[in-house]
Scaffold this active site. Structure first.
Site, PDB file in Angstrom:
ATOM      1  CG  ASP A 192      38.240  35.290  43.660  1.00 38.46           C
ATOM      2  OD1 ASP A 192      39.379  35.492  43.227  1.00 38.46           O
ATOM      3  OD2 ASP A 192      37.942  34.338  44.393  1.00 38.46           O
ATOM      4  CD  GLU A 245      44.440  40.920  43.644  1.00 39.97           C
ATOM      5  OE1 GLU A 245      44.306  41.509  42.566  1.00 39.97           O
ATOM      6  OE2 GLU A 245      44.512  39.671  43.731  1.00 39.97           O
TER       7      GLU A 245
END
Length: 369
Positions: free
Chosen positions: A25, A265
């Protein structure tokens, strides 16, 4: 605590980030902050875990929070826990970005109702078809009536794209010019989750027909793999334990590798942009949702593979790895077809770059609203 005053212009941005998934994140939001700063915005990153951000920014863990972003001209601010239930001293910027629907402090959001900033939610990356229908779709906040635009990173023209720095190609070219060329040794980078088929990957690496220089990152899975490789007999694998590198330096690891095992990611996105052959160890989700995401990405790749048999082997090995298996023969076949695998990866990289950088596309949307 007095209100934190800042000059409000059409070019100031607040990015909110809750750190839930390790470095993931924070990694995406820090990269976004850096990219928007390059676009000319005054950026303030509000984050609840500055220690994680320190590592990504290349700072010592004891660096004061106000100093973390100083080299990037980014203001970093601690997201205090009591802001979720009490008052928040921050005044809203002209543009507000919440990372991955993290929910803004209620007091901050109440202030937004008075200033009507441009509001975005930056969601998780996916190559699935459905994100094209959801990208840039507005939603109305029932409490304030403010419009929030949902923004989806992706690898298709109808998605939000990926973050690509303005000097990316120049930096990559300069780096590769200085790299020694050794066609006999295969350079493999390993950055995965510890619940993967570590022992079977070690076996495949050690049974490969070529000598391998295995670089393992500072993660639990890397330590497990190094231990597993050390147990193999007659191995031609040399293990190189890497120190933790900052976000800026991570690209260097990708550019200097022939094959990468990649997780998460932001890291996976960088491997795609780099055009390096990769096997994606995707973050596991309930009901095998992660496998849908993995297969969707594979589907986007298919047209880049001239050798369809090699494409099928890549998909089979990658999917098996995410289900706890790893076939040495398939891995050997991919190594044998490395030139074609590399060509397909570079083709996909060109397609991503042709879409344009997420930060540039987001900036265009900001100026339209």
């Amino acid at each position: 605590m007095p209100a934190v005053q800042k000059a409000v212009t059409c070019l100031d941005v607040d990015i909110f980030c809750r750190v839930i998934d390790n470095f993931g994140d924070a990694g995406v939001m820090w990269r976004l902050a850096r990219a928007l700063r390059t676009e000319g915005y005054a950026v303030r990153l509000i984050i609840d875990d500055p220690t994680t951000l320190c590592a990504l920014a290349g700072c010592d863990s004891h660096t004061p929070i106000e100093k973390i972003g100083s080299n990037e001209s980014i203001e970093v601010c601690l997201w205090e826990k009591d802001w979720d239930t009490a008052s928040c001293p921050l005044l809203p910027a002209s543009v507000v970005i919440e990372g991955f629907a993290c929910r803004l402090p209620s007091d901050y959001q109440a202030k937004m109702a008075k200033t009507s900033p441009v509001w975005f939610n930056i969601d998780y990356f996916s190559a699935e078809d459905w994100i094209e229908d959801c990208h840039l779709v507005p939603s109305i906040d029932p409490s304030s009536g403010l419009i929030k635009t949902n923004y989806f990173p992706g690898v298709t023209e109808k998605s939000g794209g990926l973050i690509i720095e303005k000097d990316y190609e120049r930096n990559r070219h300069l780096f590769l010019m200085k790299q020694p060329k050794d066609k006999d040794t295969l350079r493999v980078l390993f950055f995965a989750y510890p619940y993967g088929p570590i022992e079977k990957i070690a076996q495949a690496l050690c049974e490969a027909k070529r000598s391998i220089e295995l670089s393992i990152t500072q993660c639990e899975a890397g330590q497990l793999l190094a231990k597993a490789v050390s147990k193999q007999i007659n191995s031609r694998v040399t293990v190189n334990s890497l120190p933790f590198v900052s976000q800026k330096d991570f690209d260097h690891l990708l550019w200097s590798s022939d094959i990468v095992f990649i997780r998460g990611e932001d890291s996976a996105a960088r491997a795609m942009i780099a055009g390096v052959p990769f096997l994606w160890h995707i973050y596991h989700q309930d009901d095998d949702v992660h496998m849908l995401k993995l297969r969707a990405l594979e589907g986007r790749f298919e047209n880049c593979f001239e050798d369809k048999a090699l494409f099928k082997k890549w998909c089979e090995l990658q999917e098996a790895m995410n289900e706890g298996e790893f076939n040495p023969e398939l891995f050997s076949d991919l190594i044998d077809g490395l030139d074609q695998w590399k060509k397909a990866s570079e083709c996909f990289s060109k397609k991503i770059k042709a879409i344009g950088s997420l930060s540039e596309k987001l900036s265009e949307q900001i100026k339209k609203i």
